[in-house]
Design an enzyme around this catalytic site. Structure first.
Site, PDB file in Angstrom:
ATOM      1  N   PHE A 192       0.783  -0.969  -0.127  1.00 17.82           N
ATOM      2  CA  PHE A 192       0.035  -0.225   0.015  1.00 17.82           C
ATOM      3  C   PHE A 192       0.675   1.550  -0.054  1.00 17.82           C
ATOM      4  O   PHE A 192       1.876   1.674   0.736  1.00 17.82           O
ATOM      5  CB  PHE A 192      -1.038  -0.278   0.860  1.00 17.82           C
ATOM      6  N   VAL A 222       2.245  -1.904   4.313  1.00 23.97           N
ATOM      7  CA  VAL A 222       2.364  -0.820   4.234  1.00 23.97           C
ATOM      8  C   VAL A 222       3.178   0.245   4.207  1.00 23.97           C
ATOM      9  O   VAL A 222       4.219   0.139   5.469  1.00 23.97           O
ATOM     10  CB  VAL A 222       0.962   0.170   5.417  1.00 23.97           C
ATOM     11  N   CYS A 223       3.677   1.210   3.315  1.00 21.86           N
ATOM     12  CA  CYS A 223       4.496   2.284   3.510  1.00 21.86           C
ATOM     13  C   CYS A 223       5.689   2.451   4.232  1.00 21.86           C
ATOM     14  O   CYS A 223       3.859   3.493   5.105  1.00 21.86           O
ATOM     15  CB  CYS A 223       5.464   2.757   2.517  1.00 21.86           C
ATOM     16  N   VAL A 224       6.165   2.421   4.976  1.00 25.61           N
ATOM     17  CA  VAL A 224       6.804   3.090   5.761  1.00 25.61           C
ATOM     18  C   VAL A 224       6.208   4.967   6.137  1.00 25.61           C
ATOM     19  O   VAL A 224       5.933   5.273   7.192  1.00 25.61           O
ATOM     20  CB  VAL A 224       7.812   3.072   7.442  1.00 25.61           C
ATOM     21  N   ALA A 255       3.632   6.305   4.763  1.00 27.49           N
ATOM     22  CA  ALA A 255       2.251   6.435   5.928  1.00 27.49           C
ATOM     23  C   ALA A 255       2.293   7.598   7.240  1.00 27.49           C
ATOM     24  O   ALA A 255       1.174   7.450   7.959  1.00 27.49           O
ATOM     25  CB  ALA A 255       2.600   4.716   7.757  1.00 27.49           C
TER      26      ALA A 255
END
Lengths: 102, 135, 130
Positions: C39, C77-79, C82
């Site tokens: 994501f 989820v991409c840090v 995010a």
């Protein structure tokens, strides 16, 4: 190599379908999903572009997105095939690569 | 990971109006560590990303355009810019940043990273790619 | 066949997450493997458990969590994306001194390298965006 090109916008809203058509090579498949399904209809301002592309490439359209938008299959350009999500998956496996035109 | 795959990052959006261009560049930079065969395509409004002289001070955003000139240091030197897209926007290669890389097999000669290609050449590049990430 | 999926838009505003979900479901039903769903951009918002959509609408986030549970999917989820958008797990909560965490069940936060790895490992990589 054969490529599946996925387009998700109406050609009358964005240029992604036109850009896609300009970058397909013989034997490729274009799959129209989401708002791109409007571009699979005949007698629109973008139909001739799609019909022209169909000399070299196959065009498929995602059935669930068609139905959601109230487009009956008889309104589609001749030769456009309708697939369901299982057919969408099959198109990605039958082609070597997949490119989304965002 | 022994496999080397041909990655193509396709950029079709202008910078600043949306975040796609900047976050795409972040993927490219991280991806460089994976030693894959990487190429970047700039078509349609994506060519605006490479225009020189960007100054974002008055819109309060980070000017990320200098980052493109670092790509050569990451061994990313296949930057394809589409001729028709430039022409449609009244641009020439002189309007773009001059991106270079150093070829270690040629006595570290400085070479141009940007190659101007036609739409049909771009279609071939896309067709030959294995992983196409679009932004 | 192994699929890598990248979702680039958040829930509700764009159809991208819905399309990706139905694609994953159909691929799994056909016996394929989903190596990872990544994501990115506003797509990270698919990983929030703070959303309460109306009862008569689909629950996009829960739908992903349930699919992940059922098929042991790796939802990443991409840090960096995010952190910009406020999707927080326990690690991020501690590191950045946040009051709570909001990552939904079945999602984890990790780096962009996970997307590249998916591209390398999967037989097909498919981007759903706008």
């Amino acid at each position: 190599m054969s490529m599946l090109h996925i387009v998700n916008k109406s050609a009358l809203d964005r240029n992604s379908l036109e850009a896609c058509v300009n970058h397909t090579i013989k034997g490729a498949t274009i799959l129209m999903i989401e708002d791109a399904v409007y571009s699979a209809m005949k007698n629109t301002a973008s139909s001739s572009m799609v019909e022209g592309a169909m000399k070299d490439v196959s065009v498929a359209v995602l059935g669930p997105d068609l139905k959601a938008r109230g487009i009956s299959e008889e309104k589609l350009i001749d030769g456009v095939t309708v697939v369901d999500y299982a057919g969408f998956v099959e198109l990605t496996t039958k082609n070597d690569t997949v490119q989304s035109w965002l | 990971m022994a496999d080397v795959k041909k990655f193509l990052y396709v950029n079709r959006k202008a910078p600043y109006g949306t975040i796609y261009a900047w976050e795409s560049l972040e993927v490219v930079l991280i991806g460089a560590a994976f030693d894959q065969d990487v190429a970047l395509a700039f078509i349609d409004d994506g060519v605006y990303q490479l225009v020189k002289g960007q100054d974002t001070k008055e819109i309060g955003m980070k000017n990320f355009s200098p980052t493109y000139s670092a790509l050569g240091d990451y061994d990313i030197n296949k930057i394809y810019v589409e001729k028709e897209s430039l022409e449609a926007r009244g641009l020439t290669i002189d309007d773009l940043q001059h991106l270079v890389w150093e070829d270690e097999d040629d006595d570290w000669a400085e070479k141009d990273s940007i190659k101007i290609v036609t739409a049909s050449e771009m279609a071939e590049i896309m067709d030959q790619s294995e992983v196409v990430l679009s932004f | 066949m192994k699929f890598g999926i990248s979702v680039h838009e958040g829930p509700y505003t764009h159809q991208a997450s819905d399309s990706a979900y139905f694609f994953c479901k159909a691929a799994l039903e056909a016996g394929h493997e989903i190596f990872r769903v990544f994501f990115y951009h506003d797509g990270v918002n698919n990983g929030t458990n703070y959303a309460t959509p109306p009862q008569d609408d689909r629950h996009i986030m829960n739908r992903w969590s349930e699919l992940a549970k059922e098929h042991d999917l790796d939802l990443v989820v991409c840090v960096a994306a995010a952190q910009r958008r406020g999707i927080v797990d326990e690690g991020e909560q501690q590191r950045n001194g946040k009051e709570g965490k909001n990552i939904a069940d079945g999602f984890r936060i990790s780096g962009l390298g996970q997307l590249i790895e998916a591209g390398i490992e999967a037989d097909r990589t498919i981007v759903f965006g706008d």
